[in-house]
Design an enzyme around this catalytic site. Structure first.
Site, PDB file in Angstrom:
ATOM      1  NE  ARG A 138       7.926   9.086  -7.102  1.00 52.35           N
ATOM      2  CZ  ARG A 138       8.829   9.734  -6.373  1.00 52.35           C
ATOM      3  NH1 ARG A 138      10.114   9.446  -6.489  1.00 52.35           N
ATOM      4  NH2 ARG A 138       8.457  10.665  -5.522  1.00 52.35           N
ATOM      5  CB  SER A 288      -6.667   3.987  -7.031  1.00 51.79           C
ATOM      6  OG  SER A 288      -7.853   4.734  -6.772  1.00 51.79           O
ATOM      7  CB  CYS A 289      -3.661   7.540  -4.642  1.00 48.21           C
ATOM      8  SG  CYS A 289      -3.730   8.037  -6.384  1.00 48.21           S
ATOM      9  CB  THR A 290      -8.328   8.755  -6.919  1.00 52.86           C
ATOM     10  OG1 THR A 290      -7.224   9.413  -7.549  1.00 52.86           O
ATOM     11  CG2 THR A 290      -9.576   9.609  -7.045  1.00 52.86           C
ATOM     12  CG  ASN A 320       7.520   7.274 -13.084  1.00 52.63           C
ATOM     13  OD1 ASN A 320       8.029   8.234 -13.631  1.00 52.63           O
ATOM     14  ND2 ASN A 320       7.984   6.765 -11.961  1.00 52.63           N
ATOM     15  NE  ARG A 334      -3.548   7.676 -18.364  1.00 49.55           N
ATOM     16  CZ  ARG A 334      -3.699   7.006 -17.215  1.00 49.55           C
ATOM     17  NH1 ARG A 334      -2.697   6.288 -16.755  1.00 49.55           N
ATOM     18  NH2 ARG A 334      -4.833   7.050 -16.559  1.00 49.55           N
ATOM     19  NE  ARG A 370      -3.279  10.574 -14.007  1.00 49.66           N
ATOM     20  CZ  ARG A 370      -2.525   9.488 -14.199  1.00 49.66           C
ATOM     21  NH1 ARG A 370      -1.283   9.629 -14.667  1.00 49.66           N
ATOM     22  NH2 ARG A 370      -2.983   8.299 -13.918  1.00 49.66           N
ATOM     23  CG  ASN A 453      -0.649  11.757  -6.178  1.00 53.00           C
ATOM     24  OD1 ASN A 453      -0.765  12.976  -6.101  1.00 53.00           O
ATOM     25  ND2 ASN A 453       0.318  11.172  -6.872  1.00 53.00           N
TER      26      ASN A 453
END
Length: 481
Positions: A138, A288-290, A320, A334, A370, A453
């Site tokens: 991604r 990370s994105c966060t 993913n 998860r 999530r 994200n």
């Protein structure tokens, strides 16, 4: 003639002007490495409608729409100057010119405002820097799109190769197809062809070698004509210095990880601590994105109010590493179906804050849920401040930060009362402050921060790579101190 007729004629006139701007913007970018902006938003490779919409954004700054009739004279003036590589914001030029009382012509004012980029002051065009993507998932594919988009004159970042494991028949065709079409981010802007005989993908004229390998030790990049390259590891398989050092093979000079680094690997959030990267540092992480979403507004709030403690709750799109349907997973929750459930999980973003903001002494805790959306997340940042304030003051401050501060590429701001997550797909900012959701009570503040994200984070990765490669050029006009 009716009012509606007048509006339509005005629109068509502005369309015509925007059309005339496109070849000028393109030529400046290709031939002189000059990127034209309007209030920090690039106009390179933009359509007529996109140019007009970008000008309309100025309403958030000046309270009224910026017209292309106002910016065109500044753009035309740029073509007469001996410019070196840089970024020039014609929106800021037009706004500053309105308030200048010296009676200068547009040409005189522009030449003065960009003096640091012309004549003997200009930066010489640098050789392009090779980039290799290790992994093509991604983030890898979005980073590839951005690298191709920013190829410009060829003197910037050049995507030379992608390293992946072999996937069987039609592997190259399938990977090219995933680059060409994306269910979330839409079609690739350009053309893509596949040369299976030479194992290459050609995207907008950029020839990208696809190298098949199961381990970094199997690759000699110099054999493919790659030298002094920056390798971007999108796999997350190795996150400490020892593991990432495996990539330092012939042809590779630096390694950038698109996941939180462990141990002594620097975690970099562009706009906050990218200036701390040592010139000889070969391995670093983009966190990370966060972390990228919360650290810039956290820094902004600490600079103005002081932060005594905080908690971040992220409502994050599924990824993913979760299962489509219930199945075994090494993590506790998860393994449950991602499209059907809200899944409580952990986030390392809170602990990563200490690496990116070492001067912040406040304890920051964090957790994550999530949720069944494919992209765009929201971080709810709850802060205890060092002094009391009001909601109006905080919003005006964050709005100003998003428009005028060094963090304006990281923090965006929205007042849309009906904004929802899909509205922020494709945002190039690390996070977007939702003004309507913000809550302030004395010394307590709660910020709601949207972030793409995938794409917003990929833009932050590219900014870090541009910085360490030396192709992050200065922006003019220089803001007044």
């Amino acid at each position: 003639m009716t009012v509606n007729d007048d509006s339509f004629i005005s629109w068509k006139n502005r369309e015509e002007i925007a059309e005339s701007m496109i070849p000028i913007i393109g030529k400046l970018h290709r031939e002189q490495d000059v990127t034209v902006l309007v209030h920090s938003r690039s106009l390179v490779n933009k359509s007529v409608v996109s140019i007009l919409k970008t000008h309309r954004f100025a309403r958030q700054i000046d309270g009224e729409e910026l017209s292309v009739t106002e910016t065109l004279p500044f753009l035309e003036t740029l073509t007469t100057l001996d410019l070196g590589p840089c970024q020039i914001d014609i929106g800021v030029l037009a706004a500053d010119y309105k308030t200048d009382s010296r009676g200068l012509s547009v040409a005189e004012f522009t030449a003065e405002a960009v003096a640091g980029a012309i004549g003997e002051n200009k930066i010489e065009r640098r050789d392009g820097r090779d980039v290799v993507l290790y992994g093509f998932g991604r983030i890898g594919r979005l980073v590839a799109r951005l690298l191709i988009e920013k190829a410009g004159s060829g003197n910037g970042l050049r995507l030379r190769a992608i390293v992946v494991r072999g996937g069987g028949d039609q592997d190259l065709v399938k990977r090219a197809s995933l680059l060409r079409r994306d269910s979330i981010h839409g079609q690739f802007q350009g053309t893509i062809t596949v040369d299976e005989a030479n194992s290459t993908i050609v995207a907008n004229g950029n020839t990208i070698k696809v190298i098949y390998a199961n381990d970094p030790s199997e690759v000699d990049y110099t054999a493919h004509g790659i030298d002094n390259a920056i390798l971007i590891d999108n796999t997350g398989k190795w996150r400490d210095r020892e593991g990432l050092s495996k990539h330092l093979r012939p042809g590779i000079d630096k390694v950038v990880l698109t996941a939180p680094g462990k141990g002594d690997v620097p975690n970099i959030v562009h706009g906050v601590n990218h200036d701390t990267i040592k010139p000889d540092e070969q391995i670093l992480s983009c966190a990370s994105c966060t972390t990228n979403a919360i650290v810039p507004p956290l820094k902004a709030m600490d600079d103005e109010y002081g932060v005594l403690r905080g908690h971040v709750e992220t409502v994050h799109s599924f990824t993913n590493d979760q299962n489509l349907l219930d199945n075994y997973h090494k993590a506790d929750r998860r393994g449950r179906s991602a499209p059907l459930n809200m899944v409580i999980t952990e986030t390392g973003a809170a602990s990563a804050v200490a690496k990116a903001l070492p001067d912040l002494k406040a304890p920051i805790t964090g957790s994550s849920i999530r949720v069944p959306v494919p992209d765009v997340s929201i971080a709810i940042l709850s802060l205890r401040l060092g002094r009391e304030t009001t909601r109006e003051e905080v919003l005006e401050y964050l709005r100003d930060v998003s428009l005028h501060s060094p963090l304006k590429r990281q923090i965006d701001f929205t007042t849309a009362p009906d904004a929802v997550s899909m509205d922020f797909v494709g945002s190039r900012h690390a996070s977007i402050v939702d003004a309507g959701a913000t809550k302030v009570d004395g010394d307590n503040a709660i910020l709601y921060l949207w972030y793409d994200n995938e794409f917003g984070y990929s833009c932050q990765v590219i900014r870090v790579v541009q910085h360490v490669s030396g192709v992050e050029y200065p922006t003019f006009p220089v803001p007044a101190v």
